[in-house]
Design an enzyme around this catalytic site. Sequence first.
Site, PDB file in Angstrom:
ATOM      1  N   TYR A  24      10.984  -3.390  -9.236  1.00 16.34           N
ATOM      2  CA  TYR A  24      11.899  -2.535  -8.480  1.00 16.34           C
ATOM      3  C   TYR A  24      11.210  -1.207  -8.155  1.00 16.34           C
ATOM      4  O   TYR A  24      11.755  -0.132  -8.273  1.00 16.34           O
ATOM      5  CB  TYR A  24      13.191  -2.284  -9.280  1.00 16.34           C
ATOM      6  N   GLY A  25       9.957  -1.338  -7.710  1.00 17.07           N
ATOM      7  CA  GLY A  25       9.205  -0.169  -7.290  1.00 17.07           C
ATOM      8  C   GLY A  25       9.357   0.053  -5.796  1.00 17.07           C
ATOM      9  O   GLY A  25      10.409  -0.224  -5.214  1.00 17.07           O
ATOM     10  N   SER A  50      13.181  -1.128 -19.008  1.00 17.60           N
ATOM     11  CA  SER A  50      12.626  -0.548 -17.783  1.00 17.60           C
ATOM     12  C   SER A  50      13.480   0.614 -17.295  1.00 17.60           C
ATOM     13  O   SER A  50      14.715   0.555 -17.284  1.00 17.60           O
ATOM     14  CB  SER A  50      12.558  -1.611 -16.683  1.00 17.60           C
ATOM     15  N   HIS A 107       1.470  -9.877  -1.277  1.00 14.75           N
ATOM     16  CA  HIS A 107       0.011  -9.727  -1.163  1.00 14.75           C
ATOM     17  C   HIS A 107      -0.599 -10.946  -1.848  1.00 14.75           C
ATOM     18  O   HIS A 107      -0.087 -11.419  -2.866  1.00 14.75           O
ATOM     19  CB  HIS A 107      -0.437  -8.428  -1.838  1.00 14.75           C
ATOM     20  N   GLY A 133       7.346   0.672   0.979  1.00 16.71           N
ATOM     21  CA  GLY A 133       8.710   0.242   0.765  1.00 16.71           C
ATOM     22  C   GLY A 133       9.758   1.200   1.288  1.00 16.71           C
ATOM     23  O   GLY A 133      10.774   0.783   1.855  1.00 16.71           O
ATOM     24  N   GLU A 194      -8.417  -1.364   2.991  1.00 16.99           N
ATOM     25  CA  GLU A 194      -8.212  -0.338   1.974  1.00 16.99           C
ATOM     26  C   GLU A 194      -9.523   0.328   1.579  1.00 16.99           C
ATOM     27  O   GLU A 194      -9.597   1.551   1.432  1.00 16.99           O
ATOM     28  CB  GLU A 194      -7.573  -0.953   0.731  1.00 16.99           C
ATOM     29  N   GLU A 230      -5.582  18.783   9.439  1.00 16.17           N
ATOM     30  CA  GLU A 230      -5.336  18.378  10.823  1.00 16.17           C
ATOM     31  C   GLU A 230      -5.424  16.864  11.017  1.00 16.17           C
ATOM     32  O   GLU A 230      -5.040  16.355  12.080  1.00 16.17           O
ATOM     33  CB  GLU A 230      -6.325  19.083  11.750  1.00 16.17           C
TER      34      GLU A 230
END
Length: 331
Positions: A24-25, A50, A107, A133, A194, A230
């Site tokens: 639940y991130g 959690s 992923h 998300g 990435e 910038e």
Amino acid sequence: MEIYYDKDADIALLKDKTIGIVGYGSQGHAHALNLKDSGMNVVVGLYSGSKSWKKAEDAGLRVGTVADVAREADIVMVLLPDQVQSEVYANEIEQGLSAGNMLMFAHGFNIHFNQIQPPPDVDVTMIAPKGPGHMLRQLYKEGIGMPALVAVHQNATELAKQLALAYAKGIGCARAGVLATTFREETETDLFGEQTVLCGGVTALIKTAFETLVEAGYQPEVAYFECLHELKLLVDFIHEGGMASMRYTISDTAEYGDYTRGPRVIDEHVRETMRQILREIQDGSFAREWILENQAGRPGFLAQRKINAEHPIEQVGAELRGMMSWLKKDE
């Protein structure tokens, strides 16, 4: 190129199914809430204790342990960090899967690099939204939607792609378009992007340019503005209208410097380095390195995190951002 939209997805396929969201991130909360708002039966899987447990319940979601959710759900979407997925799968999820269930990912790392090997009688699919998300949730509420990728690794029920597209419609992504790919393509291109551009390439370029100006005697504050502050302005133009939009906005002097000096910075040596990085992703070298780093307790990773947090550009940036009341502050 195959792209699917709302008209191509039948959300009714999910009507009688329970969808388990593990985690639940950033992604987990958005998937769970979007599916709930789309009328789906959603349950969130978390470990006992959690901090997210109450957050999910306060949002009107049912919550249970990961093991309980894996047993109950017909569809299990794993939205945990890559480095913990295989352990959670082995200890909490695998034994709860039944024939005909669907195991989903956002992923492909753990499937592509064989860290998770699902039983052959379950569907294995991917819906990978192309953004964070919080933005997935925001766009859903605005009625717009975020583009996503769809892939099928196992098609045990012969309905895997249809179910995955129904899920994509449930979280709003089919509004914007869902591009067909494979677990291999998504994983390798995601890691490459990435490492060479979005995270590794950009931060290394910023720091190196900042250091070059400071070493030459320019004020760190001025270097920060020119090499980091910038950047967002120009990236926004690129994001909205491509490189041509950015070049239309800047001065002719800047545009000429772009054409003539950019290729000297990103030269053939850099291009070959990128090819080598891609080879390391393709042959599994990077995956093995990252897996071993985690198994060893992440000493190198944590050391690099500390070193980079203490870089002068971060110190200067913190002071300057403190003067910018319009910037959103970290909670």
